[in-house]
Design an enzyme around this catalytic site. Structure first.
Site, PDB file in Angstrom:
ATOM      1  N   HIS A 305       1.837 -35.273 -28.737  1.00  0.00           N
ATOM      2  CA  HIS A 305       0.498 -36.176 -28.671  1.00  0.00           C
ATOM      3  C   HIS A 305       1.242 -37.008 -29.325  1.00  0.00           C
ATOM      4  O   HIS A 305       1.588 -37.351 -30.059  1.00  0.00           O
ATOM      5  CB  HIS A 305      -0.538 -35.815 -29.207  1.00  0.00           C
ATOM      6  CG  HIS A 305      -1.098 -35.133 -30.311  1.00  0.00           C
ATOM      7  ND1 HIS A 305      -1.323 -35.845 -31.161  1.00  0.00           N
ATOM      8  CD2 HIS A 305      -1.326 -33.950 -30.903  1.00  0.00           C
ATOM      9  CE1 HIS A 305      -1.528 -35.256 -32.065  1.00  0.00           C
ATOM     10  NE2 HIS A 305      -1.401 -33.420 -32.373  1.00  0.00           N
ATOM     11  N   CYS A 322       2.343 -29.059 -33.207  1.00  0.00           N
ATOM     12  CA  CYS A 322       1.944 -30.002 -32.444  1.00  0.00           C
ATOM     13  C   CYS A 322       3.507 -31.287 -33.052  1.00  0.00           C
ATOM     14  O   CYS A 322       3.416 -30.918 -34.007  1.00  0.00           O
ATOM     15  CB  CYS A 322       0.816 -30.684 -32.659  1.00  0.00           C
ATOM     16  SG  CYS A 322      -0.431 -30.217 -31.695  1.00  0.00           S
TER      17      CYS A 322
END
Length: 474
Positions: A305, A322
């Site tokens: 992301h 992430c």
């Protein structure tokens, strides 16, 4: 593929956010001009940044007008296509042509000017960059360092303002933030010098068919994401980007361990509704995969992301697991890759293989024979032969779970589940377990309709390959 609303991750540092604006305010107050003495540049930590290209410390002699980096890179290190194998990292840094249209390119240009001994041009480039991208913390740090050098007070770069009883914690936080930014600079510069070898591919991508349009490989030790495009001439590197990974590195095992998983995953459906938290775009990964589950690994909500508003990028190890890119890089990535089909290979370090040698490399004949035999049995609905390929007792929605497998095989015995064609898209070995392979394929039925996208997990034991998951990709 799991696709649920994630819990918050990758929290931004409030202290770092506040510090980003300081250099701009300092510049207005100082109004200093002129060149900086070499010893001053060195004292600001710029020598450490420029001298660590290639992850090898070397002395930077600014008196010589350029970085004096005389150490050789190992022969196995990637080289730019245009660079001589005899050139030093400093020469590559100075000679490499940079695309200054991106924020990262403009930052590297500034460091390039410093390596050439051109402080005035470096200052101008850094000043333009912070005006263009004021939320780029590393650019602000570089600009602030140069402002302090021009002011004649370089020691201020290492001083932390006193804030009463909280000053100790503030000093630690500020020092940690600056160290993270210096580490980011080293990794960005190293990526410029240590380019992938010409005409080489990551070993894990050697068996991609033309049906897979793109593939992503993340080199966690170099904080770099590589995007490949598949065409008539095979895979080619489209671009690469700086990324941030887990605060505690790699090797995710459980929920909340702040580590990024290593392995082979696939992107899910693009999610843009959480932009305030996950930036311009977000692509969920199917972690934990079926192989992760077999190994007892847990956790959830591991995504590719972008960065939240007010922050262009973050330190190399600063997420809760992430993989985070700048918003412009993430947006470009999300606009290209196909959901459910695009593989994402996450490794500690990429093993680059010359594509010409790869074509001559022997195939995994044992697996290929097993896969071809399974394919033929499925096309002919040979229920007796098919049963021998599937491991018993597995759950989680696979066609190989006991009840579903029995039902499907019973129908195949009656020739009730015909398949017109099986199109294999990819066969990828797990990075640290070549005895495990992930096959993504399309199943086309004779009656028409949309093809079914399915995924298998195979593993080898005592020379025998079996399937421990075979199901639809949701």
């Amino acid at each position: 593929m799991k696709d649920t609303q994630p819990s918050p991750d990758c929290k931004a540092s409030a202290e770092a956010k506040a510090e980003r604006q300081e250099p701009l305010r300092a510049g207005a107050a100082l109004g200093m001009v002129g060149n900086v003495k070499p010893v001053v540049l060195a004292s600001l930590g710029l020598a450490a940044v420029l001298g660590t290209v290639g992850f090898v410390f070397a002395k930077v002699d600014f008196n010589a007008g350029a970085s004096n980096l005389s150490f050789p890179l190992p022969s196995s290190q990637p080289l730019p296509a245009h660079a001589s194998s005899k050139s030093s990292p400093a020469e590559r840094l100075i000679q490499t042509e940079i695309d200054g249209h991106t924020p990262e390119g403009q930052l590297i240009l500034a460091y390039q000017h410093l390596a050439r001994g051109n402080e005035t041009q470096a200052f101008s480039t850094a000043e333009q960059l912070v005006q263009r991208q004021p939320d780029f913390a590393l650019a602000q740090l570089l600009y602030g360092d140069l402002l302090l050098a021009r002011s004649g007070r370089p020691e201020a770069a290492t001083q932390v303002p006193q804030a009463g009883a909280a000053s100790g914690a503030a000093a630690v936080a500020a020092a940690s933030s600056i160290e993270g930014l210096r580490a980011e600079a080293k990794l960005r510069l190293a990526a410029l010098v240590e380019r992938p070898p010409h005409n080489a591919l990551p070993r894990q991508l050697l068996n991609l068919t033309p049906g897979v349009r793109h593939a992503v490989v993340v080199d966690t030790s170099h904080a770099r994401l590589y995007l490949f495009e598949n065409g008539a001439d095979g895979l080619k590197l489209l671009r690469d980007s700086y990324v941030s990974i887990g605060k505690l590195g790699t090797g995710k095992l459980q929920e909340g361990d702040q580590r990024t998983p290593l392995g082979i995953y696939h992107v899910g459906v693009r999610r843009d509704e959480a932009a305030a938290r996950y930036g311009a775009a977000a692509l969920p990964l199917n972690y934990p995969s079926e192989y992760d589950r077999v190994l007892g690994r847990g956790g959830s909500s591991i995504w590719l992301h972008g960065e939240r508003a007010g922050n262009y990028a973050r330190g190399p190890q600063s997420t809760d697991g992430c993989i985070v890119l700048s918003n412009d890089e993430m947006r470009s990535l999300a606009d290209i890759v196909a959901a459910r089909e695009t593989p994402v290979v996450i490794v500690e370090k990429i093993e680059w293989v010359d594509r010409k040698l790869a074509l001559k490399a022997p195939a995994d004949n044992g697996f290929e024979q097993a896969y071809q035999a399974w394919q033929q049995a499925r096309l002919s609905q040979d229920a007796v032969s098919l049963r021998g390929f599937y491991e018993p007792g597995l759950e989680r929605g696979s066609d190989s779970t006991a009840a579903r497998l029995d039902a499907n095989l019973a129908r195949m015995a009656k020739q009730e589940l015909p398949v017109q064609r099986l199109e294999r898209l990819s066969s990828l070995p797990w990075p640290d377990a070549p005895g495990v392979k992930i096959v993504t394929y399309r199943e086309l039925s004779p009656g028409g309709g949309a093809p079914k996208l399915k995924r298998q997990y195979w593993r080898e034991k005592d020379g025998h390959w079996t399937i421990f998951f075979d199901g639809l990709v949701s």
